[in-house]
Each structure stands twice: as C-alpha cells, then as structure tokens.
Motif scaffolding. Structure first.
Motif, PDB file in Angstrom:
ATOM      1  N   VAL A   1      21.972  12.047  -4.044  1.00  0.00           N
ATOM      2  CA  VAL A   1      21.430  10.858  -4.693  1.00  0.00           C
ATOM      3  C   VAL A   1      21.315  11.278  -6.224  1.00  0.00           C
ATOM      4  CG1 VAL A   1      19.565   9.185  -5.046  1.00  0.00           C
ATOM      5  CG2 VAL A   1      19.778  10.305  -2.836  1.00  0.00           C
TER       6      VAL A   1
ATOM      7  N   GLY B   1      22.901   4.961  -7.190  1.00  0.00           N
ATOM      8  CA  GLY B   1      21.872   4.157  -7.570  1.00  0.00           C
ATOM      9  C   GLY B   1      22.449   3.136  -8.495  1.00  0.00           C
ATOM     10  N   TYR B   2      21.460   2.901  -9.740  1.00  0.00           N
ATOM     11  CA  TYR B   2      21.994   1.927 -10.551  1.00  0.00           C
ATOM     12  C   TYR B   2      21.474   3.057 -11.759  1.00  0.00           C
ATOM     13  CZ  TYR B   2      16.711   1.017 -10.657  1.00  0.00           C
ATOM     14  OH  TYR B   2      15.435   1.189 -10.872  1.00  0.00           O
TER      15      TYR B   2
ATOM     16  N   SER C   1      26.594   4.860 -12.406  1.00  0.00           N
ATOM     17  CA  SER C   1      26.987   3.878 -11.056  1.00  0.00           C
ATOM     18  C   SER C   1      28.063   2.992 -11.367  1.00  0.00           C
ATOM     19  CB  SER C   1      25.693   3.012 -10.768  1.00  0.00           C
ATOM     20  OG  SER C   1      25.185   2.307 -11.657  1.00  0.00           O
TER      21      SER C   1
ATOM     22  N   HIS D   1      25.510   8.924  -3.785  1.00  0.00           N
ATOM     23  CA  HIS D   1      25.057   7.568  -4.132  1.00  0.00           C
ATOM     24  C   HIS D   1      24.654   7.533  -5.453  1.00  0.00           C
ATOM     25  CE1 HIS D   1      22.909   3.843  -3.923  1.00  0.00           C
ATOM     26  NE2 HIS D   1      23.108   3.431  -2.639  1.00  0.00           N
TER      27      HIS D   1
ATOM     28  N   HIS E   1      11.010  11.922  -6.262  1.00  0.00           N
ATOM     29  CA  HIS E   1      12.354  11.864  -5.567  1.00  0.00           C
ATOM     30  C   HIS E   1      12.748  13.339  -5.078  1.00  0.00           C
ATOM     31  CE1 HIS E   1      13.942  12.897  -9.526  1.00  0.00           C
ATOM     32  NE2 HIS E   1      15.017  13.394  -8.748  1.00  0.00           N
TER      33      HIS E   1
ATOM     34  N   ASN F   1      20.575  10.206  -9.089  1.00  0.00           N
ATOM     35  CA  ASN F   1      19.738   9.624  -9.936  1.00  0.00           C
ATOM     36  C   ASN F   1      18.289  10.006  -9.934  1.00  0.00           C
ATOM     37  OD1 ASN F   1      18.801   6.917 -11.278  1.00  0.00           O
ATOM     38  ND2 ASN F   1      20.901   6.029 -10.705  1.00  0.00           N
TER      39      ASN F   1
ATOM     40  N   ILE G   1      14.597   4.441  -7.882  1.00  0.00           N
ATOM     41  CA  ILE G   1      15.799   3.957  -7.301  1.00  0.00           C
ATOM     42  C   ILE G   1      16.001   5.297  -6.267  1.00  0.00           C
ATOM     43  CG2 ILE G   1      17.400   4.611  -9.102  1.00  0.00           C
ATOM     44  CD1 ILE G   1      18.049   2.110  -6.017  1.00  0.00           C
ATOM     45  N   ALA G   2      15.911   6.526  -6.792  1.00  0.00           N
ATOM     46  CA  ALA G   2      16.362   7.598  -6.038  1.00  0.00           C
ATOM     47  C   ALA G   2      15.444   7.537  -4.732  1.00  0.00           C
ATOM     48  CB  ALA G   2      15.999   8.887  -6.898  1.00  0.00           C
TER      49      ALA G   2
ATOM     50  N   VAL H   1      16.718   5.167  -2.181  1.00  0.00           N
ATOM     51  CA  VAL H   1      17.554   5.792  -1.481  1.00  0.00           C
ATOM     52  C   VAL H   1      17.544   6.768  -0.304  1.00  0.00           C
ATOM     53  CG1 VAL H   1      20.320   6.734  -1.693  1.00  0.00           C
ATOM     54  CG2 VAL H   1      19.556   4.954  -3.450  1.00  0.00           C
TER      55      VAL H   1
END
Length: 592
Positions: free
Chosen positions: A15, A88-89, A93, A86, A49, A17, A21-22, A25
């Motif tokens: 992940v 995230g945003y 991203s 991934h 996270h 991020n 958001i982390a 995910v």
C-alpha cells in the motif's frame, strides 16, 4: 488482454500511501485474504497503517516526500514479496509513469493502465476525449495557454469570469479565478506556479467559470472484459479552496431524467478510453439541468464511502478483484441506490481563519458510533497531524433511509465527536448542515462564500505541538544464533512522553485558552505554521490593508498572509523556503 489478466493472482499488496486511505486498503486486503505491506517515512513509524499491516517497510531515503519516491516504493514491493501495489489516492495514484514502471517491474498496478491515466490526467486532452465521447466540457481554451498575452486573448473570446486550471492537476491545486482582466495576470501566474510545484508541469488552460453551479460526480467502474457501469452520482458542492468539505449521495439536485443522462454520458466516456478499475467523472451542473465535463480522476476517490453506503458495494475490494482480471461482481442494478449517505471531512483546520491548516498533536480522541455511522480515520490519542501532509483527521459518514434522517444522524455524530489538541472543521460542519437552504435543497459551489455568517470565531488557543520524534536506537540482537543490527523506535523519550500524557489529562480545547494570535500595532503575525513559498513585497514597499505580503504553504494548502493595515513594509522577517510558526512576526508595517 482479458486472458492475460485472468491469470494474475494477487496474494500480497504493498500500500503506497499513509493515513486513513492506507488503513482502508489494508482492511480490504484482510477481508480478501490478501497479505498487506505498509510503507512509512519519518514520523510515521508508529502510525496506525503501519501497525495494522501484516508487514511494514521504511521507505529508503531520497529527495522529496517519501511517498513520492516511486522507484524506492517499487524496490520495497519486490523485496517484501508483494505481487501488486495499491496507490490509494493522492501522491502517485494518478502518475502514469509510476503505473507503467510498476507493471514493467513485473508487479500489478491496482488501477487503470498508464495510457488511460495519462490521457485523462492531462486535463486538456481529457476535454478533447470528453467532446469526442459526446460529453461537452465547460467552454474554454483548446489547449494549454503559454503566456499571459495568450491568456488575455482567450479570456476575451471565452468571457469572464475565467478559471485558470492546471493541465496536469486536480484536487483544487493550480486553480485560480479571474473575474476581470485586472485579475487575470495574478491568477495566471499563481496557477502556473502551483502547478509546477505540485505536478512538475506548469501548463495551464482556461475555462469559463460558472457562478453558481453544483459539483456533481459519477462513480464509474470497469473491468477487463469490457463492462463499464456508472454506479450513481455524488454531490460535492460545499468546498473551500476548491476542495471538498461535505459530500452526499445521491444529489438532492439531480432529477431522475438528469441522472439517466449523466450516468449514460459517464459510461460512454469511460468506454471511450477502455477504462478498467474505479474512477470518478466530475461535472458542473447548471441550474437548468445541463451539465459540463470537468475532469476524470483515475483512482479511488476520498468520498467513495458515500457510494459504498448507498450501494452496499465495497469499492476497494472490487479494485482487488478487477486487478486480477475478474469481472465486476455487480451489474446495473447498483443504480437503484438504497437510502442516503452524507460525509463530512473532519480536518485539522481553523474555519475562523479562512480554514487555515493547524497541524499538531491530538491529545484526546473519541469517535461517534451507532446505527448507520461510519468513521474512516487513522487517528488515536497522541497521534500528530503532520504539517507535511494533508490536514484530514477523519471522514465521518452517516446513512439514513432518506436525506433528513442522514442529516439528523450526522448532526448527532458531529456533536458526539471529541477531538482535542487541534482546531477542527466540526463547528463549521454543524452550522452548515443546519443552514435552511442547505437542508431544503443542498448547496452550490459558492455556499461557503455566500454564507459568511456560518463561519465560527477563530480557535481560541494554540494547536498542541507534539514531542519531537527521537532518533531511533541502534541495537544488536540475536535470534536463533543469527545476528541482526536493528533500529528501535519508540523507546526512551517517547515512553516518558506517553507516561506524562497519562498523568495529565488535557482540558477541552473548546474551552477558554490563550487568545488566537492577532496582528496588532505594526507587526503582522502568522496565524499558521508552515513554509513560505512566495514573498510578494520588498522592504520599503507601500501596501494597503489586505495586500498580500507572503504565501505560506501548510499541509498542502497555500495561505495568503495579508497586510493588516496600510503603511510601509519597514522590515520582512521571512524568505522563500523558510519556516514560520503560529505567532511569528512576518513583517513590520509602519505608517507612511
């Protein structure tokens, strides 16, 4: 392509991020039986996270923010045994080069392919693609505008007011408004400068600025088998600095007829670029029901939560499925949404000081709970809101059988939410969501400016600053006879600090405290902590009250510090690249 994707199996995800958001995910990975790998930079060693992931790796040293070090992240992913990344945003991203490098390294990028990211990430190219797909954009320039002279010619053709926007940007960055020719040069230079800093791309374009539109967006999802579904719309009209504060689904302004046209247009555009994964297409909705394409965000959106609440679909888990080549797990029935959902972004900001970011330590924290309540955050008591990153503390989401129930539940949750140590946007949210016109029909994008009476007084006190993070202790340990040289974080100073925090429970920040720093006499003081990115005047310059003295960047936002009185700048104590703290004297302005 579908056959190739059908063979891809994801067993471990890195992940790339941080923050909520982390955490989001990582939780989706857990539920999917997928191993999660967290990464972290300085100050995030004990972040939530990092603790929740099955494995965690420090991002190697390098230039810039650690979560932007693309090659380092790819190397960590390979070393950790991850199959996929991934993003995230935010951060990487929507970086086509990163997506391409991830796939070239043999890993899976959980998102659309690099060519799609590049096509829709270039806002000028995206406008052309939208036009070809039959989705008309707001009238504007046909391409990037290179000089202020070119901008003036285009502005005359398009008509004022004009929005100057970063070609390679989004999220409100590189966005300025000029209402007349006299404002155009400042908007043009400001947009280019911010675009260069945030996106390494100074290109800007012009659009007609609609005065009282609503900001509507459609959630789309595509798979590698050619299926594209628009899942419904969200209303994100309450914004400050062109960044969202409140989101809801569905929109109170969208009729069934408009919804049908909006979702059909969104599916047509996503199909046009062969879209695979989660994406959001943003529009401006005019009062007559006409809508104009703004941009497409090729990632999971911050406000994906409200769509999840009204459809029952976990969008992050769906991203994991689609990235492995599986078909979408749902069909067009998701358009028949259930109930209403509202999200408030709870930020460490002072609404009474123009929503100035206020980083600091969370000294007490308790989330609201109950039926129809969701909180996405990565915060616990003692956590620090880092000035290097976004000001978000949490996303508070409520669901109801209808809009009035969702809003009533949100009102209760905002009052139940306890956050101490830093000012937050909660007082503004409480006032805004009770405002009569909002309750009756929702808001337009000018809501914050149209209702200054809703802005609460400045925060009375100072944000609590966290203890400096101590250097890691180096230790040598043996495990089953094997020697390891390790760095240990969180010993010594941190333990003493934690013990001290337990002994002294902090008082409520909403109570009385030191008054907020104010500019009085000749001294202009900073109401925020951050980094100076522009100085607008020189010593000896004559200024009027309200003239910009300097611009301070705090938590990814630009904040103009303006003269509190007319006079002559007799001294300047700041320079570009320097830091300021709350209460620091920025300039001395004496009588002319």
């Amino acid at each position: 392509m579908a056959a190739k994707l059908s063979e891809r199996v994801i067993e471990s995800v890195l992940v790339a991020n941080r923050g909520e958001i982390a955490v989001r995910v990582i939780r989706a990975c857990r539920e999917s039986g997928v191993r999660s790998v967290a990464v972290y930079g300085d100050g995030d060693e004990q972040a939530m996270h990092v603790e929740l992931a099955a494995d965690a790796w420090r991002i190697p040293d390098g230039e810039g923010l650690p979560y932007l070090r693309s090659q380092a992240l790819i190397e960590v992913a390979k070393q950790s045994g991850a199959d996929a990344i991934h993003p995230g945003y935010g951060f990487l991203s929507e970086n086509g080069d990163f997506a391409e490098a991830v796939e070239a390294s043999g890993l899976i990028f959980i998102g659309p392919d690099a060519s799609t990211i590049r096509a829709m990430g270039d806002k000028v190219a995206a406008r052309r693609i939208a036009t070809e797909a039959g989705v008309g954009p707001v009238p504007g320039s046909d391409g990037p505008v290179k000089t202020i002279d070119d901008a003036r010619i285009e502005a005359e053709r398009i008509g004022y007011p004009i929005a100057v926007k970063a070609s390679g940007g989004g999220g409100g960055r590189g966005f300025r408004v000029a209402r007349s020719d006299s404002e155009l040069e400042g908007a043009f230079s400001g947009s280019k400068g911010e675009a260069e800093r945030y996106f390494a791309n100074p290109a800007v374009y012009l659009e007609r600025y609609l005065e009282h539109p609503r900001h509507i967006e459609a959630q789309v999802f595509g798979d590698a088998h050619g299926t594209v579904i628009a899942m419904g719309e969200r209303d994100c009209s309450i914004q400050r600095r062109h960044q969202k504060l409140v989101e809801e689904a569905p929109s109170p302004a969208v009729t069934p007829e408009v919804r049908a046209r909006l979702l059909e247009a969104s599916e047509a555009l996503a199909r046009r670029v062969g879209y695979v994964g989660a994406g959001t297409i943003e529009y401006l909705l005019d009062e007559d029901g006409s809508f104009f394409f703004l941009e497409m965000n090729t990632r999971i959106q911050v406000e994906h939560t409200v769509t999840e609440m009204v459809t029952g679909i976990d969008l992050v888990k769906e991203q994991l499925r689609v990235a492995q080549g599986s078909p979408l797990s749902f069909g067009s029935e998701v358009r028949e949404t259930r109930g209403w959902a509202v999200e408030c972004r709870i930020n460490a900001e002072d609404p009474g000081r123009d929503f100035a970011p206020m980083p600091g330590m969370i000294t007490a924290y308790r989330e609201p709970a109950g039926f129809g309540v969701r909180v996405d955050s990565a915060i616990s008591p003692g956590a620090t809101i880092n000035e290097r990153y976004d000001s978000m503390i949490a996303k508070l989401v409520t669901w109801g059988r209808d809009r009035s129930e969702a809003l009533a539940r949100m009102d209760r949750c905002l009052r139940d939410y306890q956050i101490e140590g830093v000012p937050t946007t909660i007082p503004y949210h409480l006032a805004a969501l009770r405002e009569e016109s909002f309750v009756r029909q929702g808001a337009t994008t000018t809501f914050v400016a149209d209702h200054p009476e809703l802005i609460p007084p400045p925060f009375a006190g100072e944000a609590r600053q966290g203890e400096p993070v101590p250097e890691a202790e180096r230790m040598v340990i043996e495990v089953n006879g094997r020697r390891f040289d390790v760095a240990v974080h969180g010993t010594g100073t941190l333990q003493a600090s934690a013990a001290s925090a337990k002994r002294k429970r902090p008082g409520r920040t909403s109570g009385s405290g030191q008054s907020a720093p104010k500019s009085t006499g000749d001294n202009l003081v900073s109401p925020i902590q951050g980094t100076v990115i522009r100085v607008a005047v020189e010593e000896g310059a004559s200024v009027a009250a309200g003239d910009v003295i300097c611009v301070v960047e705090a938590m990814k936002m630009e904040n103009e510090l303006s003269a509190h009185k007319a006079g002559v700048v007799s001294s300047l104590t700041v320079e570009v690249g320097g830091s300021v703290k709350v209460g620091d004297v920025v300039a001395t302005i004496t009588g002319e």
